[in-house]
Write a protein that holds these residues in place. Structure first.
Motif, mmCIF file in Angstrom:
data_model
loop_
_atom_site.group_PDB
_atom_site.id
_atom_site.type_symbol
_atom_site.label_atom_id
_atom_site.label_comp_id
_atom_site.label_asym_id
_atom_site.label_seq_id
_atom_site.Cartn_x
_atom_site.Cartn_y
_atom_site.Cartn_z
ATOM 1 N N GLN A 158 53.995 40.067 118.097
ATOM 2 C CA GLN A 158 54.535 39.948 119.440
ATOM 3 C C GLN A 158 53.376 39.949 120.413
ATOM 4 O O GLN A 158 52.598 40.912 120.466
ATOM 5 N N VAL A 159 53.231 38.881 121.175
ATOM 6 C CA VAL A 159 52.104 38.727 122.100
ATOM 7 C C VAL A 159 52.540 39.147 123.503
ATOM 8 O O VAL A 159 53.542 38.643 124.027
ATOM 9 N N VAL A 160 51.779 40.054 124.098
ATOM 10 C CA VAL A 160 52.038 40.522 125.462
ATOM 11 C C VAL A 160 50.896 40.046 126.346
ATOM 12 O O VAL A 160 49.741 40.428 126.150
ATOM 13 N N GLY A 161 51.221 39.188 127.328
ATOM 14 C CA GLY A 161 50.207 38.688 128.257
ATOM 15 C C GLY A 161 50.117 39.575 129.472
ATOM 16 O O GLY A 161 51.123 39.889 130.106
ATOM 17 N N THR A 162 48.892 39.991 129.802
ATOM 18 C CA THR A 162 48.695 40.921 130.921
ATOM 19 C C THR A 162 47.668 40.391 131.903
ATOM 20 O O THR A 162 46.917 39.455 131.619
ATOM 21 N N ALA A 163 47.633 41.019 133.080
ATOM 22 C CA ALA A 163 46.531 40.837 134.033
ATOM 23 C C ALA A 163 45.642 42.070 133.901
ATOM 24 O O ALA A 163 46.127 43.198 133.907
ATOM 25 N N HIS A 164 44.351 41.861 133.752
ATOM 26 C CA HIS A 164 43.448 42.971 133.449
ATOM 27 C C HIS A 164 43.264 43.939 134.618
ATOM 28 O O HIS A 164 42.657 44.995 134.448
ATOM 29 N N LYS A 188 52.031 43.122 108.329
ATOM 30 C CA LYS A 188 51.987 44.049 109.460
ATOM 31 C C LYS A 188 52.866 43.572 110.610
ATOM 32 O O LYS A 188 52.946 42.376 110.891
ATOM 33 N N HIS A 189 53.522 44.548 111.250
ATOM 34 C CA HIS A 189 54.215 44.270 112.509
ATOM 35 C C HIS A 189 53.210 44.560 113.611
ATOM 36 O O HIS A 189 52.753 45.688 113.778
ATOM 37 N N VAL A 190 52.829 43.517 114.372
ATOM 38 C CA VAL A 190 51.716 43.608 115.320
ATOM 39 C C VAL A 190 52.202 43.363 116.740
ATOM 40 O O VAL A 190 52.991 42.445 116.991
ATOM 41 N N VAL A 191 51.722 44.189 117.667
ATOM 42 C CA VAL A 191 51.845 43.913 119.092
ATOM 43 C C VAL A 191 50.447 43.586 119.589
ATOM 44 O O VAL A 191 49.528 44.405 119.461
ATOM 45 N N ALA A 192 50.254 42.363 120.110
ATOM 46 C CA ALA A 192 48.948 41.905 120.573
ATOM 47 C C ALA A 192 48.898 41.940 122.095
ATOM 48 O O ALA A 192 49.725 41.316 122.762
ATOM 49 N N ILE A 193 47.918 42.663 122.630
ATOM 50 C CA ILE A 193 47.731 42.762 124.080
ATOM 51 C C ILE A 193 46.571 41.857 124.462
ATOM 52 O O ILE A 193 45.409 42.131 124.126
ATOM 53 N N VAL A 194 46.876 40.768 125.170
ATOM 54 C CA VAL A 194 45.854 39.790 125.541
ATOM 55 C C VAL A 194 46.041 39.403 127.005
ATOM 56 O O VAL A 194 47.098 39.628 127.600
ATOM 57 N N GLY A 195 44.993 38.805 127.576
ATOM 58 C CA GLY A 195 45.111 38.290 128.930
ATOM 59 C C GLY A 195 46.138 37.186 128.998
ATOM 60 O O GLY A 195 46.320 36.414 128.040
ATOM 61 N N ALA A 196 46.818 37.097 130.134
ATOM 62 C CA ALA A 196 47.910 36.131 130.261
ATOM 63 C C ALA A 196 47.449 34.696 130.013
ATOM 64 O O ALA A 196 48.211 33.864 129.517
ATOM 65 N N GLY A 197 46.172 34.409 130.328
ATOM 66 C CA GLY A 197 45.671 33.057 130.131
ATOM 67 C C GLY A 197 45.551 32.648 128.683
ATOM 68 O O GLY A 197 45.451 31.454 128.374
ATOM 69 N N HIS A 198 45.564 33.608 127.768
ATOM 70 C CA HIS A 198 45.431 33.303 126.341
ATOM 71 C C HIS A 198 46.769 33.253 125.614
ATOM 72 O O HIS A 198 46.826 32.798 124.471
ATOM 73 N N ARG A 199 47.800 33.719 126.247
ATOM 74 C CA ARG A 199 49.069 33.890 125.536
ATOM 75 C C ARG A 199 49.609 32.573 124.979
ATOM 76 O O ARG A 199 49.974 32.493 123.799
#
Length: 500
Positions: free
Chosen positions: A11-17, A271-282
């Motif tokens: 599960q990919v979560v896009g964030t602002a740093h 693995k069940h993965v939660v990925a925290i990445v910048g929104a620009g990479h999502r």
């Protein structure tokens, strides 16, 4: 017979740093999902720095060789701008990643570092930029150090002084008539006036160019939460791609693929993965997760980009240096054998003056930058040779020696950011504080030693040569060149005759 591993999920979560809402979202998702692994957009170095561990010392060879200095300066400026952005928005840059790590560790969840090494990314990014793109990037980032007027005028006047000194040595004076006073005072006054005029002209041009680079929307007016919106982020990425397709490939596309490789490997392990990445990479990462077959080979994404093996600049440098060494040997033979056209005294004076003028100026500016006596001495002692070899620079040698007395590491970047963020500090205090940072002092020592050698070469050829050959009957650069060529030609004839 081994059992098949059940396929995992990502599960990919896009964030602002620099978004407080992103911090809350990260904490909520991890607590709700309770995954096996939380993957964060960090490499080992940035993770250790975020955890407050002792930073690694910078490798002297990497820092002082080739374009690495400029890559490091680009990394510093990017870091500084991000720090200022976080300060304006009252949140620490990277707070989303820190929240992911702290929350995961608090729940006993494993953390995976899935981003590519930042130094590799910056190197590949810098290598992909064209010369004009590099100028635009530096110009855009320089606005973070002051207003366009301050930056433009500061650079303009600094360049104006360099141009004025060199032009005065070659053809001055330009403004103050000769004979109105002592020669040295006329030269100083003329240099100041020309520097001011040229500096103001360049400063105005640079100010206008920098004004065009200032975002129309003030940072305080930006709704930072919109930065996580897919449409807004997509528009920003496309704008950057128009600015530099190659840079966007290294900074965005390659990292999307690199991170996706890591996530696919975790998923294949069940693995069940939660990925925290910048929104620009999502978007890019999710595309690769849906179709892993599209992923480029990992070997194409890792390691630094090597330059072309053939370089006209390097070829010219080698040929130029070889030619100078051959010419020097011929002159030495002519002087030693006393062949017609050679004068031991004149040639000794020529090379002694060349050594002293280059050495004194390189040594003096190195000391002005804060170099140790040995470092400045090495830079000054080697300056005569490096001034005739485009592939070398005395600042590199001075820098290598100076690293015996300095402990330079990546924590210096944060220190520099803190110093430069104090906009109310007087210039004198700012300069003193900057000189106290080992990284800044090293860069200044390398740069000013090189400047001293360059200026010394110009002054020697334009100002000191007439004094070296005073009373010898040889006038002007043409006469000097004829003497040296005649001595070299006679040496060639001597060697040819000996071989025959």
């Amino acid at each position: 017979m081994s059992e098949d591993v059940e396929e995992g999920s990502v599960q990919v979560v896009g964030t602002a740093h620099v978004s407080e809402a992103s911090v809350e979202e990260v904490e909520d998702v991890i607590e709700e999902e309770r995954p096996d692994v939380v993957a964060v957009e960090l490499d080992e170095g940035r993770y250790r720095q975020m955890k407050g561990e002792t930073p690694d010392d910078l490798d002297a060879g990497d820092l002082l060789r080739g374009n690495t200095v400029y890559q490091f300066l680009a990394y510093w400026m990017l870091s500084y701008v991000q720090a200022r952005l976080g300060d304006r928005l009252d949140i620490e840059p990277g707070a989303d990643m820190k929240a992911a790590i702290d929350t995961s560790e608090g729940l006993g969840i494993d953390v995976a570092l899935v981003d590519r090494d930042i130094q590799v990314t910056i190197q590949r990014f810098w290598a992909r930029l064209s010369f004009l793109e590099k100028l635009k990037l530096v110009g855009s980032l320089s606005i973070g150090f002051g207003t366009p007027v301050e930056v433009g005028m500061g650079i303009g006047i600094g360049v104006g002084f360099v141009i004025s000194i060199l032009a005065g040595a070659l053809a001055g004076p330009f403004v103050v008539p000769a004979g109105v006073g002592p020669g040295i005072l006329v030269g100083i006054a003329d240099t100041l006036l020309v520097a001011l005029a040229v500096g103001l002209g360049l400063g105005i041009v640079l100010t206008v160019l920098l004004e065009r680079m200032v975002p129309e929307e003030d940072i305080d007016d930006i709704d930072i939460e919109q930065m996580t919106d897919t449409d807004v982020v997509g528009a920003m990425m496309e704008e950057f791609r128009r600015f530099s397709p190659g840079g966007a490939e290294a900074l965005i596309d390659e990292r999307d693929a690199y991170i996706a490789h890591q996530l696919v490997a975790l998923r294949d392990q069940g693995k069940h993965v939660v990925a925290i990445v910048g929104a620009g990479h999502r978007e890019g990462i999710e595309r690769y997760l849906e179709k892993p077959s599209l992923l480029p080979p990992m070997a194409e994404l890792s390691g630094r980009t090597s330059g072309s093996r053939f370089s006209l600049y390097k070829l010219f440098g080698y040929l130029f240096t070889l030619g100078f060494l051959v010419f020097f040997v011929l002159l030495a033979i002519a002087t030693y054998t006393g062949v017609e056209g050679a004068s031991s005294e004149l040639l000794f004076r020529l090379f002694a003056a060349w050594f002293l003028v280059n050495g004194v100026l390189a040594f003096g500016l190195a000391k002005l930058a804060g170099a140790h006596w040995r470092s400045a001495g090495v830079g000054g002692g080697i300056a005569w040779l490096t001034s005739v070899n485009p592939l070398l620079a005395p600042g590199w040698f001075a820098g290598y020696v100076e690293l015996r007395y300095l402990d330079v590491n990546v924590s210096d970047i944060s220190t520099l950011n803190e110093i430069l963020s104090d906009e109310d500090a007087p210039i004198r205090d700012l300069w003193r504080n900057l000189r106290g940072v080992p990284l800044f002092r090293l860069i200044m020592i390398v740069a000013l030693t090189n400047v001293g050698s360059f200026v010394g070469s110009v002054l020697f050829a334009t100002v000191f040569l007439p004094y070296v050959f005073a009373g010898s009957g040889i006038e002007g650069a043409d006469g000097i060149a004829r003497l040296m060529l005649e001595a070299a030609r006679n040496s060639v004839d001597l060697l040819t005759g000996a071989v025959a």
